[in-house]
Design a protein around this motif. Sequence first.
Motif, PDB file in Angstrom:
ATOM      1  N   THR A  33       0.779  -1.359   0.091  1.00 26.68           N
ATOM      2  CA  THR A  33       0.106   0.018   0.046  1.00 26.68           C
ATOM      3  C   THR A  33       0.794   1.203   0.186  1.00 26.68           C
ATOM      4  O   THR A  33       0.722   2.233  -0.595  1.00 26.68           O
ATOM      5  N   THR A  37       0.955   3.776  -3.429  1.00 26.49           N
ATOM      6  CA  THR A  37       0.560   5.055  -3.131  1.00 26.49           C
ATOM      7  C   THR A  37       1.658   6.092  -3.466  1.00 26.49           C
ATOM      8  O   THR A  37       1.361   7.159  -4.094  1.00 26.49           O
ATOM      9  N   ARG A 134      -6.114  -1.701   6.242  1.00 29.65           N
ATOM     10  CA  ARG A 134      -5.128  -1.150   5.416  1.00 29.65           C
ATOM     11  C   ARG A 134      -5.623   0.220   4.811  1.00 29.65           C
ATOM     12  O   ARG A 134      -4.990   0.807   3.898  1.00 29.65           O
ATOM     13  N   LEU A 136      -8.315   1.124   3.080  1.00 28.96           N
ATOM     14  CA  LEU A 136      -9.163   1.216   1.899  1.00 28.96           C
ATOM     15  C   LEU A 136     -10.645   1.475   1.996  1.00 28.96           C
ATOM     16  O   LEU A 136     -11.062   1.025   3.221  1.00 28.96           O
ATOM     17  N   GLN A 157      -8.689   2.791  -2.799  1.00 30.63           N
ATOM     18  CA  GLN A 157      -7.701   3.238  -2.015  1.00 30.63           C
ATOM     19  C   GLN A 157      -7.936   4.613  -2.349  1.00 30.63           C
ATOM     20  O   GLN A 157      -7.696   5.219  -3.448  1.00 30.63           O
TER      21      GLN A 157
END
Length: 196
Positions: A33, A37, A134, A136, A157
Amino acid sequence: MTNPAGSARRTRRPVPVGLMNKLGPKTAMVAVTVCVTALLGGCVSQDGKDAKPPTMDKKDSQAWARQMTEYMAQAAGIQLNLASINPYFSRCVGKNDELADDDRYTLTYYVDSTVPVAQHPDAVRKIREMLEGRGLDVESYREYVDGKPEALLYARQPASRYLVSASTSGGQDRMLFTVGTPCLLPGTPSASAAPS
């Protein structure tokens, strides 16, 4: 959304299994993640019609999408059918149906799994818990329709705007996993976009 026609392709494993086992699924998901990102421009404004999309090579975006589906399957305790992998690249279309001349693309990555339909609700429940943990946002979720298992999980996300889904699909024992990217430019991310 239907699965576009195309032959199934095999790709190399993006992360060695030993490393994923060593890190554990939760730590590995955090690492993915954070990396995605950064690579997909989570800290960069995407506003405006002329905003440059994040840069990611098509091969790398496909490897990343495969990792995401593997993490979802691992969270649910199921195995993916690697022969069913179907990456679908398409041109990036703007808000007003415009097309840029710089090879922008999106990836929709499909893979399925054979799971008894009675286990689908439990599978999406576990995946939902992992994804929410996480960061999302779950945008659509169900376990049953008219008292029968028919799972659906759709999450996004918020920073990098990629999306994932897991659902009952095309038969009693089939679950479909999908990852979709925002618009990306092919190429290698700059050093400033790479995670440290």
